[in-house]
Design an enzyme around this catalytic site. Structure first.
Site, PDB file in Angstrom:
ATOM      1  N   LYS A 201       0.811  -1.219   0.000  1.00 34.56           N
ATOM      2  CA  LYS A 201       0.000   0.000   0.000  1.00 34.56           C
ATOM      3  C   LYS A 201       0.848   1.275   0.000  1.00 34.56           C
ATOM      4  CE  LYS A 201      -4.397  -1.921   1.290  1.00 34.56           C
ATOM      5  NZ  LYS A 201      -5.479  -2.083   2.257  1.00 34.56           N
TER       6      LYS A 201
ATOM      7  N   ARG B 126      -3.760 -10.131   4.867  1.00 31.29           N
ATOM      8  CA  ARG B 126      -4.161 -10.218   3.453  1.00 31.29           C
ATOM      9  C   ARG B 126      -2.994  -9.698   2.615  1.00 31.29           C
ATOM     10  NH1 ARG B 126      -6.759  -7.008  -0.453  1.00 31.29           N
ATOM     11  NH2 ARG B 126      -8.226  -8.154  -1.781  1.00 31.29           N
TER      12      ARG B 126
END
Length: 282
Positions: free
Chosen positions: A225, A260
């Site tokens: 991210k 995840r």
């Protein structure tokens, strides 16, 4: 907290070790791997590779949720995810989750062999989602978001970041259980990167222990991210693997239950070593 969850032949014992959810984006436009696994054959091949590398769950998504992503049609989402679920189910009994906010996709996915619904809206985008999950009698992952992927990065104002996210999650948990969803079928996700800026993502990770007090299994998704890119000054998401690894190791020390991730093989090693140290495993 409910101590365990059984899906097919897989037994998840929360608190004993950290589980890995492998990300399979069957989209042309996801932020770091869009288009890579768009065909059924490529998608199934990647899923089986992640299983071999140590994934405990495969999370299949047909709607990009990157910042700014536009909504696709229901038909397009079904056409992307359902064939992959069916094909993967023929080759593996791995637990499959489906990353969707639509109750119709949830129904079709479960009928096609999926096991879990992973809803980034926490059941708020489609008012039929929670009643549908109750009828289907399957686990759901409830994530925090404000706005939609298209608008969320303009909605990062909070009076009390941790308190507001906890309140949102608790409200959705209450709705879910009132509709008949079993408590042991609820997993929560604090929504790293979804209507949160750089500083807020860091603050959220530091507050994992506060979300653990809610007594539900906790999923965290930091993989590749942008906040990691900012720390590393790295614009290419695929070159954020070891930054992701650091955030995952930290999350494990704080008691996260599911990570995840895109890069299963390196994260599997990170999980095994960090679990051995922080959870005192043999």
């Amino acid at each position: 907290m409910t101590q365990s969850l059984t899906i097919r032949n897989y037994h998840f014992e929360w608190g004993k070790r950290t589980y890995l959810m492998g990300i399979l984006n069957v989209t042309p436009d996801s932020f770091s791997d869009g288009g890579n696994f768009y065909s059924v054959d490529n998608g199934v091949k990647q899923a089986l590779k992640m299983v071999d590398e140590g994934a405990d769950i495969i999370d299949i998504g047909g709607q990009s949720t990157r910042p700014g992503a536009k909504q696709i049609t229901l038909e397009e989402e079904l056409n992307r995810v359902i064939p992959v679920i069916r094909a993967l189910r023929q080759k593996s009994d791995i637990p499959i989750s489906v990353d969707t906010t639509r109750s119709e996709v949830a129904k079709e996915a479960i009928a096609s062999g999926a096991d879990i619904i992973n809803d980034i809206s926490g059941g708020t985008f489609d008012r039929e989602m929670l009643p549908t999950i109750a009828k289907l009698n399957v686990p759901i992952i409830l994530m925090h978001i404000k706005g939609t992927p298209e608008t969320m990065q303009s909605l990062t104002d909070y009076q009390d970041l941790i308190g507001e996210i906890k309140d949102f999650l608790q409200k959705q948990i209450n709705q879910a259980t009132n509709l008949g969803i079993k408590k042991e079928y609820i997993i929560i996700d604090i929504g790293i990167g979804f209507a949160k800026n750089y500083e807020q993502n860091i603050e959220l990770l530091r507050a994992i222990n506060q979300f653990k007090l809610m007594n539900f299994p906790l999923l965290v998704g930091t993989s590749r991210k942008s906040f990691i890119g900012k720390i590393l000054n790295q614009d290419d998401p695929k070159k954020r693997v070891w930054g992701t690894a650091a955030s995952c190791a930290y999350a494990i020390t704080q008691g996260v239950d599911i990570l995840r991730v895109h890069d299963v093989a390196p994260m599997y090693d990170i999980v095994r070593v960090t679990d051995a140290i922080s959870r005192r495993l043999n």
